[in-house]
Design a protein around this motif. Structure first.
Motif, PDB file in Angstrom:
ATOM      1  N   LEU A 208     140.480   1.957  76.545  1.00 12.62           N
ATOM      2  CA  LEU A 208     140.046   1.184  77.718  1.00 12.62           C
ATOM      3  C   LEU A 208     140.872   1.578  78.948  1.00 12.62           C
ATOM      4  CD1 LEU A 208     138.418  -1.069  79.063  1.00 12.62           C
ATOM      5  CD2 LEU A 208     140.119  -2.702  78.241  1.00 12.62           C
TER       6      LEU A 208
ATOM      7  N   LEU B  89     133.765  -4.892  82.353  1.00 12.56           N
ATOM      8  CA  LEU B  89     133.743  -4.447  80.961  1.00 12.56           C
ATOM      9  C   LEU B  89     134.293  -5.514  80.043  1.00 12.56           C
ATOM     10  CD1 LEU B  89     135.181  -0.824  81.092  1.00 12.56           C
ATOM     11  CD2 LEU B  89     132.858  -1.507  80.467  1.00 12.56           C
ATOM     12  N   GLY B  90     133.674  -5.646  78.885  1.00 12.07           N
ATOM     13  CA  GLY B  90     134.266  -6.482  77.857  1.00 12.07           C
ATOM     14  C   GLY B  90     135.265  -5.648  77.076  1.00 12.07           C
ATOM     15  N   SER B  91     135.685  -6.157  75.955  1.00 12.70           N
ATOM     16  CA  SER B  91     136.726  -5.450  75.231  1.00 12.70           C
ATOM     17  C   SER B  91     136.315  -5.122  73.796  1.00 12.70           C
ATOM     18  CB  SER B  91     137.993  -6.274  75.229  1.00 12.70           C
ATOM     19  OG  SER B  91     137.704  -7.532  74.669  1.00 12.70           O
ATOM     20  N   ARG B  92     135.006  -5.165  73.530  1.00 13.19           N
ATOM     21  CA  ARG B  92     134.565  -4.817  72.174  1.00 13.19           C
ATOM     22  C   ARG B  92     133.441  -3.804  72.227  1.00 13.19           C
ATOM     23  NH1 ARG B  92     133.547 -10.054  68.634  1.00 13.19           N
ATOM     24  NH2 ARG B  92     132.681  -8.387  67.370  1.00 13.19           N
TER      25      ARG B  92
ATOM     26  N   LEU C  37     127.463  -1.357  75.016  1.00 14.60           N
ATOM     27  CA  LEU C  37     127.674  -0.541  76.204  1.00 14.60           C
ATOM     28  C   LEU C  37     126.939   0.800  76.139  1.00 14.60           C
ATOM     29  CD1 LEU C  37     129.311  -0.524  78.804  1.00 14.60           C
ATOM     30  CD2 LEU C  37     131.155   0.558  77.549  1.00 14.60           C
TER      31      LEU C  37
ATOM     32  N   ASP D 170     129.971  -5.390  74.875  1.00 13.53           N
ATOM     33  CA  ASP D 170     129.759  -4.729  76.159  1.00 13.53           C
ATOM     34  C   ASP D 170     131.045  -4.085  76.661  1.00 13.53           C
ATOM     35  OD1 ASP D 170     131.245  -6.903  76.637  1.00 13.53           O
ATOM     36  OD2 ASP D 170     129.826  -7.901  77.960  1.00 13.53           O
ATOM     37  N   GLY D 171     131.864  -3.672  75.752  1.00 12.66           N
ATOM     38  CA  GLY D 171     133.168  -3.200  76.219  1.00 12.66           C
ATOM     39  C   GLY D 171     133.601  -1.887  75.632  1.00 12.66           C
TER      40      GLY D 171
END
Ligand code: ADP
Ligand code: MG
Length: 702
Positions: free
Chosen positions: A205, A178-181, A8, A185-186
């Motif tokens: 987040l 958004l991803g979560s890592r 990101l 990509d988060g």
């Protein structure tokens, strides 16, 4: 997010789908280079469109969102030629007319049969309701999710042609993809879980989602708190790490406090033309305490304008001399450097210290005229005075034990590295007259030890400050003329502050020149005026200052460059144009140019502003003498960025955190200590990255 399948932090903003090149250009122009930068572009408030009302239920005075199907559109022209766009929206409960002015393109978007959501304030009485929506958006279905209506709608700063609506759309897209890592990509948690839990913080987040699109006001506040915590944590951890490194350092030149030195220091203090204040004595003690340690001193000496920091620094230099070492004494401008040179020469007249001045024009002003290189290499001097550029000079550094830096907040990482390159690890004393409240200094400059001179020398007459509105301008001039004639005093006239950039500098010089011409011709034609600004050659500048000091000039018209450090006791009037443009801390610095002698001094603020808030701020300033009180007031009223501003040697740009939120500062500081004691920074790469980013910002600022 498909295309955005990358870290990101580094996804270029060009990867935003469905975004025109013009928009990309605009985003870049405000510093949004990556997707991450965009996520960090925060709203400054929210419009409350949370209430979604059936059309039949809307009432005048209500701010609502409504949804329905467009059943009619009209394009009207009023008698005066105003283009009016009107549509009728219907839901199961009823229908309503909405109207816009001069936005004909709207009817190309809002067509009969489409579903649409509108938001704004309902006006009018009883059955005569009128509705001019502030926001609209097309919906695929009646229950499709909304971005611009039906929620707390974020309002973003609109700069360089970027509309709040566009920013909202783009950020909404990002937030929903958004991803979560972190490593993909988060956005993921950056802290160890127990820090989040203990401090009752939103997760990272959640914080990003909620600062942009909060469910309610409480969430918006929690999001802001979390992101502010992040900022304060980063700054304080960075300072703590620098301090840790510093603690490992060893000075090359170690100072000793021999009994004979003690006596010399005492004699020196007793032979000064005045008695040191308690605060000065305390600072001297703290400095000497540092100097005799093997860890190099890294101390910050803060004291109001005229509180007498120079003599404290001079005592430190004297102690360095007693130990057989040289001191470097650096000032931000050549004017100040030569002034310090004069002061130090006077201070040390009865002693044997050799003092040299090195200016940018590569001259050491001294009686004999040897070649520069030879002179410097002779390491003849006990104190070398010059500008901050001194460390770049080809000095022979091996006898230097102490470096004094005047009127700077913090000795930059870069400068320090330069000294180390030269095999030097001296004690450092940085001084500033910018009043920074203790808590703020401890937060921002946690790696420094702090001495505050919080007391003025005895016998100073407070400066009288007056706020003069535009229509009293002339009588102000008359009064000044009388003062010059009768009391032979001198005057500063400071031209308006124009923002600092190369172009703006030229503009402000132009403005100052014009004002100077005007004053000389129309107002003060019987007096001696001189103009001073940043682009005047240093020799000429020195001459002007010399002439002013020798009373050959009555009025010095200047750009705000004369801000720091100049000492002309016979100048007792400071007139500041467009005072509203200055931060109070800056005004205070300017005011400090007068009030240095025995005579009553005055600070005259001219303002054309009629804004109540502005007037109140200036009135507060007029009745307050203490720089610290002024700074604290400013801190509450305006953000820190504005107070210290870029030109006021920018402190730091905090996006969300407030330096007056002492509770959060305290919490985050405790979290830093906990973190350092229980975790290894290496396992927290996002925290590490942020510290690095913060430090780079600091370096580029220096
Ligand atoms: P600043 O802290 O703004 O750098 P200076 O060091 O220039 O202030 O001091 C301002 C003036 O006050 C100088 O003329 C200095 O000689 C004088 N001064 C300093 N300390 C004292 C004192 N304890 N008593 C009286 N005058 C002092
Ligand atoms: Mg000073």
């Amino acid at each position: 997010m498909g295309k955005l399948n990358n870290k990101l932090i580094s996804i270029p903003i060009e990867n935003l789908p469905a975004t025109s090149s013009t928009t990309i250009k605009r985003l870049k122009s405000v510093g949004i280079i990556t997707v991450w930068n965009l996520l960090n572009y925060f709203p400054f408030r929210y419009e409350n469109y949370l209430v979604i009302s059936p059309i039949a239920k809307v009432q005048s005075g209500e701010t609502v969102s409504i949804k329905g199907k467009i059943i009619k559109v009209f394009n009207l022209t009023s008698k005066k030629g105003l283009k009016i766009q009107k549509l009728t929206l219907a839901d199961e409960s009823g229908k309503i007319d909405a109207v816009w002015y001069n936005q004909p393109y709207l009817l190309r978007i809002l067509r009969i049969g489409s579903y649409v959501a509108l938001a704004g304030e309902i006006k009018g009485f009883f059955n005569k309701i009128s509705f001019e929506p502030k926001e609209y958006e097309l919906l695929e279905k009646l229950n499709s999710p909304t971005v611009h209506t039906g929620r707390l709608v974020p309002i973003y700063p609109e700069k360089n042609g970027l509309s709040s609506r566009l920013l909202r759309e783009k950020i909404f897209y990002l937030i929903n993809h958004l991803g979560s890592r972190w490593d993909q990509d988060g956005i993921a948690e950056i802290f160890p879980a127990e820090i989040v839990k203990y401090n009752n913080l939103f997760g990272e987040l959640n914080a990003y989602q909620s600062i942009h699109f909060p469910q309610n006001q409480v969430d918006a506040k929690k999001a802001r708190e979390r992101l502010a915590f992040d900022e304060l944590f980063t700054i304080q951890l960075s300072a703590a790490l620098i301090r840790k490194e510093w603690d490992k350092e060893q000075v090359k030149k170690s100072f000793k406090l021999e009994p004979s030195f003690k006596i010399s220091l005492q004699n020196f203090s007793q032979n000064l033309p005045f008695q040191l204040t308690n605060a000065q004595n305390r600072s001297v003690k703290e400095i000497i305490g540092d100097l005799v340690k093997s860890r190099p001193m890294n101390r910050f000496l803060e004291g109001d304008v005229g509180s007498g920091k120079t003599v404290v620094a001079a005592i430190a230099c004297y102690f360095s001399y007693l130990n057989g070492y040289q001191s470097l004494f650096m000032a931000p401008t050549e004017i100040l450097a030569s002034q310090h040179y004069q002061t130090l020469k006077e201070t040390f007249t009865k002693l044997n210290l050799k003092i040299g001045l090195q200016t940018g024009s590569k001259k050491i002003i001294r009686k004999h005229k040897q070649k520069l290189e030879k002179l410097i290499k002779s390491i003849d001097y006990d104190i070398i005075v010059g500008t901050h550029a001194l460390i770049d000079k080809k000095l022979q550094f091996d006898r230097i034990g102490l470096v004094i830096i005047d009127e700077q907040h913090r000795f930059g990482v870069v400068q320090r590295a330069k000294l180390k390159e030269k095999g030097l690890n001296p004690h450092l004393l940085t001084m500033t007259a910018t009043p920074i409240p203790r808590t703020v200094a401890l937060t921002l400059y946690g790696e420094l030890d702090l001495s505050i001179i919080d007391e003025m020398p005895k016998g100073r007459t407070p400066i009288k400050t007056y706020l003069v509105p535009q229509d009293k301008r002339e009588s102000g001039y008359v009064w000044i003329k009388k003062k010059i004639k009768e009391e032979k005093i001198q005057v500063f006239i400071i031209c308006p502050l124009i923002e600092e950039s190369e172009i703006e500098t030229m503009k402000s010089i132009k403005a100052a020149t014009k004002e100077y011409e005007r004053l000389k011709k129309e107002i003060f034609n019987e007096y001696k005026l001189e103009l001073l600004h940043g682009k005047i050659k240093s020799n000429d500048k020195d001459l002007i200052m010399k002439n002013f000091k020798e009373k050959k000039i009555d009025i010095l018209v200047a750009t705000p460059v004369v801000e720091v450090g100049i000492d002309i006791p016979n100048a007792t009037i400071m007139l500041i144009e467009a005072a509203e443009r200055f931060g109070l801390a800056q005004l205070h610095q300017l005011r400090g140019r007068v009030g240095r002698g025995k005579k009553q001094s005055y600070c005259i603020l001219y303002t054309g502003s009629k804004d109540d808030v502005v007037i109140e701020r200036l009135k507060f300033f007029a009745k307050t003498q203490s720089g610290m009180e002024v700074a604290e007031y400013d801190l509450k009223i305006r953000g820190p960025g504005e107070i210290y501003g870029v030109r006021q040697h920018g402190v730091v740009d905090l996006k969300v955190a407030s330096l007056s939120d002492y509770q959060l500062i305290d919490k985050s500081k405790k979290a830093v200590n906990y973190f350092l004691a229980n975790h290894r920074l290496d396992s927290f790469f996002e925290i590490k990255r942020r510290i690095k980013e913060y430090n780079i910002k600091q370096i580029t600022r220096d």
